[in-house]
Write a protein that holds these residues in place. Structure first.
Motif, PDB file in Angstrom:
ATOM      1  N   LYS A 283       0.812  -1.216   0.000  1.00  0.00           N
ATOM      2  CA  LYS A 283       0.000   0.000   0.000  1.00  0.00           C
ATOM      3  C   LYS A 283       0.845   1.265   0.000  1.00  0.00           C
ATOM      4  O   LYS A 283       0.480   2.260  -0.626  1.00  0.00           O
ATOM      5  CB  LYS A 283      -0.918   0.028   1.227  1.00  0.00           C
ATOM      6  N   ASN A 284       1.957   1.239   0.704  1.00  0.00           N
ATOM      7  CA  ASN A 284       2.787   2.427   0.840  1.00  0.00           C
ATOM      8  C   ASN A 284       3.792   2.594  -0.287  1.00  0.00           C
ATOM      9  O   ASN A 284       4.590   3.523  -0.271  1.00  0.00           O
ATOM     10  CB  ASN A 284       3.512   2.408   2.186  1.00  0.00           C
ATOM     11  N   GLY A 285       3.776   1.678  -1.251  1.00  0.00           N
ATOM     12  CA  GLY A 285       4.660   1.801  -2.401  1.00  0.00           C
ATOM     13  C   GLY A 285       6.104   1.440  -2.109  1.00  0.00           C
ATOM     14  O   GLY A 285       6.996   1.831  -2.855  1.00  0.00           O
ATOM     15  N   ARG A 286       6.356   0.720  -1.037  1.00  0.00           N
ATOM     16  CA  ARG A 286       7.729   0.345  -0.695  1.00  0.00           C
ATOM     17  C   ARG A 286       8.127  -1.019  -1.249  1.00  0.00           C
ATOM     18  O   ARG A 286       9.285  -1.403  -1.136  1.00  0.00           O
ATOM     19  CB  ARG A 286       7.892   0.339   0.827  1.00  0.00           C
ATOM     20  N   ALA A 287       7.201  -1.729  -1.862  1.00  0.00           N
ATOM     21  CA  ALA A 287       7.509  -3.052  -2.419  1.00  0.00           C
ATOM     22  C   ALA A 287       8.366  -2.886  -3.669  1.00  0.00           C
ATOM     23  O   ALA A 287       8.129  -2.001  -4.490  1.00  0.00           O
ATOM     24  CB  ALA A 287       6.234  -3.806  -2.755  1.00  0.00           C
ATOM     25  N   LYS A 288       9.362  -3.735  -3.819  1.00  0.00           N
ATOM     26  CA  LYS A 288      10.220  -3.722  -5.000  1.00  0.00           C
ATOM     27  C   LYS A 288       9.702  -4.658  -6.083  1.00  0.00           C
ATOM     28  O   LYS A 288      10.064  -4.536  -7.246  1.00  0.00           O
ATOM     29  CB  LYS A 288      11.647  -4.128  -4.623  1.00  0.00           C
ATOM     30  N   ALA A 289       8.853  -5.615  -5.683  1.00  0.00           N
ATOM     31  CA  ALA A 289       8.313  -6.585  -6.631  1.00  0.00           C
ATOM     32  C   ALA A 289       7.046  -7.196  -6.055  1.00  0.00           C
ATOM     33  O   ALA A 289       6.820  -7.145  -4.849  1.00  0.00           O
ATOM     34  CB  ALA A 289       9.338  -7.693  -6.899  1.00  0.00           C
ATOM     35  N   VAL A 290       6.231  -7.753  -6.939  1.00  0.00           N
ATOM     36  CA  VAL A 290       5.029  -8.469  -6.537  1.00  0.00           C
ATOM     37  C   VAL A 290       4.995  -9.763  -7.340  1.00  0.00           C
ATOM     38  O   VAL A 290       5.118  -9.734  -8.564  1.00  0.00           O
ATOM     39  CB  VAL A 290       3.744  -7.662  -6.826  1.00  0.00           C
ATOM     40  N   ARG A 291       4.850 -10.860  -6.653  1.00  0.00           N
ATOM     41  CA  ARG A 291       4.749 -12.143  -7.354  1.00  0.00           C
ATOM     42  C   ARG A 291       3.425 -12.227  -8.097  1.00  0.00           C
ATOM     43  O   ARG A 291       2.413 -11.698  -7.640  1.00  0.00           O
ATOM     44  CB  ARG A 291       4.833 -13.301  -6.356  1.00  0.00           C
ATOM     45  N   PHE A 292       3.445 -12.904  -9.222  1.00  0.00           N
ATOM     46  CA  PHE A 292       2.204 -13.081  -9.973  1.00  0.00           C
ATOM     47  C   PHE A 292       1.175 -13.848  -9.156  1.00  0.00           C
ATOM     48  O   PHE A 292      -0.025 -13.583  -9.274  1.00  0.00           O
ATOM     49  CB  PHE A 292       2.459 -13.794 -11.300  1.00  0.00           C
ATOM     50  N   THR A 293       1.610 -14.781  -8.328  1.00  0.00           N
ATOM     51  CA  THR A 293       0.650 -15.524  -7.497  1.00  0.00           C
ATOM     52  C   THR A 293      -0.026 -14.584  -6.496  1.00  0.00           C
ATOM     53  O   THR A 293      -1.223 -14.718  -6.233  1.00  0.00           O
ATOM     54  CB  THR A 293       1.331 -16.688  -6.754  1.00  0.00           C
ATOM     55  N   THR A 294       0.736 -13.618  -5.969  1.00  0.00           N
ATOM     56  CA  THR A 294       0.151 -12.638  -5.057  1.00  0.00           C
ATOM     57  C   THR A 294      -0.788 -11.710  -5.805  1.00  0.00           C
ATOM     58  O   THR A 294      -1.887 -11.409  -5.334  1.00  0.00           O
ATOM     59  CB  THR A 294       1.254 -11.831  -4.346  1.00  0.00           C
ATOM     60  N   LEU A 295      -0.378 -11.255  -6.977  1.00  0.00           N
ATOM     61  CA  LEU A 295      -1.238 -10.394  -7.785  1.00  0.00           C
ATOM     62  C   LEU A 295      -2.515 -11.129  -8.178  1.00  0.00           C
ATOM     63  O   LEU A 295      -3.606 -10.545  -8.149  1.00  0.00           O
ATOM     64  CB  LEU A 295      -0.482  -9.917  -9.029  1.00  0.00           C
ATOM     65  N   ASP A 296      -2.408 -12.398  -8.496  1.00  0.00           N
ATOM     66  CA  ASP A 296      -3.574 -13.210  -8.813  1.00  0.00           C
ATOM     67  C   ASP A 296      -4.519 -13.262  -7.614  1.00  0.00           C
ATOM     68  O   ASP A 296      -5.738 -13.085  -7.759  1.00  0.00           O
ATOM     69  CB  ASP A 296      -3.141 -14.621  -9.213  1.00  0.00           C
ATOM     70  N   ALA A 297      -3.975 -13.480  -6.426  1.00  0.00           N
ATOM     71  CA  ALA A 297      -4.795 -13.542  -5.212  1.00  0.00           C
ATOM     72  C   ALA A 297      -5.457 -12.196  -4.929  1.00  0.00           C
ATOM     73  O   ALA A 297      -6.631 -12.135  -4.549  1.00  0.00           O
ATOM     74  CB  ALA A 297      -3.955 -13.991  -4.024  1.00  0.00           C
ATOM     75  N   ILE A 298      -4.713 -11.116  -5.111  1.00  0.00           N
ATOM     76  CA  ILE A 298      -5.269  -9.773  -4.907  1.00  0.00           C
ATOM     77  C   ILE A 298      -6.461  -9.551  -5.828  1.00  0.00           C
ATOM     78  O   ILE A 298      -7.530  -9.106  -5.397  1.00  0.00           O
ATOM     79  CB  ILE A 298      -4.186  -8.699  -5.143  1.00  0.00           C
ATOM     80  N   CYS A 299      -6.289  -9.867  -7.105  1.00  0.00           N
ATOM     81  CA  CYS A 299      -7.363  -9.665  -8.082  1.00  0.00           C
ATOM     82  C   CYS A 299      -8.557 -10.579  -7.818  1.00  0.00           C
ATOM     83  O   CYS A 299      -9.710 -10.162  -7.983  1.00  0.00           O
ATOM     84  CB  CYS A 299      -6.831  -9.865  -9.493  1.00  0.00           C
ATOM     85  N   ARG A 300      -8.273 -11.790  -7.392  1.00  0.00           N
ATOM     86  CA  ARG A 300      -9.358 -12.728  -7.081  1.00  0.00           C
ATOM     87  C   ARG A 300     -10.180 -12.222  -5.895  1.00  0.00           C
ATOM     88  O   ARG A 300     -11.414 -12.160  -5.957  1.00  0.00           O
ATOM     89  CB  ARG A 300      -8.788 -14.110  -6.781  1.00  0.00           C
ATOM     90  N   VAL A 301      -9.500 -11.826  -4.826  1.00  0.00           N
ATOM     91  CA  VAL A 301     -10.186 -11.387  -3.609  1.00  0.00           C
ATOM     92  C   VAL A 301     -10.927 -10.069  -3.831  1.00  0.00           C
ATOM     93  O   VAL A 301     -12.046  -9.893  -3.358  1.00  0.00           O
ATOM     94  CB  VAL A 301      -9.181 -11.270  -2.438  1.00  0.00           C
ATOM     95  N   LEU A 302     -10.315  -9.142  -4.552  1.00  0.00           N
ATOM     96  CA  LEU A 302     -10.944  -7.846  -4.787  1.00  0.00           C
ATOM     97  C   LEU A 302     -11.849  -7.830  -6.018  1.00  0.00           C
ATOM     98  O   LEU A 302     -12.484  -6.812  -6.300  1.00  0.00           O
ATOM     99  CB  LEU A 302      -9.874  -6.761  -4.927  1.00  0.00           C
ATOM    100  N   ASP A 303     -11.886  -8.946  -6.752  1.00  0.00           N
ATOM    101  CA  ASP A 303     -12.700  -9.058  -7.963  1.00  0.00           C
ATOM    102  C   ASP A 303     -12.393  -7.890  -8.906  1.00  0.00           C
ATOM    103  O   ASP A 303     -13.266  -7.091  -9.253  1.00  0.00           O
ATOM    104  CB  ASP A 303     -14.186  -9.105  -7.627  1.00  0.00           C
ATOM    105  N   CYS A 304     -11.109  -7.794  -9.279  1.00  0.00           N
ATOM    106  CA  CYS A 304     -10.668  -6.688 -10.116  1.00  0.00           C
ATOM    107  C   CYS A 304      -9.590  -7.159 -11.088  1.00  0.00           C
ATOM    108  O   CYS A 304      -9.179  -8.309 -11.063  1.00  0.00           O
ATOM    109  CB  CYS A 304     -10.133  -5.550  -9.244  1.00  0.00           C
TER     110      CYS A 304
END
Length: 72
Positions: A36-57
């Motif tokens: 949320k704070n923009g401090r992440a250097k990378a995001v795994r596709f599995t995490t991005l998939d989970a984010i999109c699944r949970v938020l339906d986006c």
């Protein structure tokens, strides 16, 4: 950083707490804060998939690019 993370906007729209969101996608609330704070250097596709699944986006609903001021 030129990549903006709008997870907080999506969480507000879904009326979802950070703790519930973190539990649903399988990461710690501290790691959600890093995203949320923009401090992440990378995001795994599995995490991005989970984010999109949970938020339906779509990924573009939580990630956007803006040019840096000095990128001319």
């Amino acid at each position: 950083m030129a990549i903006i993370v709008d997870i907080d906007v999506m969480l507000a729209r879904r009326k979802m707490s950070v703790a519930d969101f973190a539990d649903a996608i399988g990461i710690t609330p501290a790691n959600v804060a890093v995203l949320k704070n923009g401090r992440a250097k990378a995001v795994r596709f599995t995490t991005l998939d989970a984010i999109c699944r949970v938020l339906d986006c779509q990924p573009g609903d939580v990630l956007r690019w803006t040019p840096d001021d000095d990128s001319t």
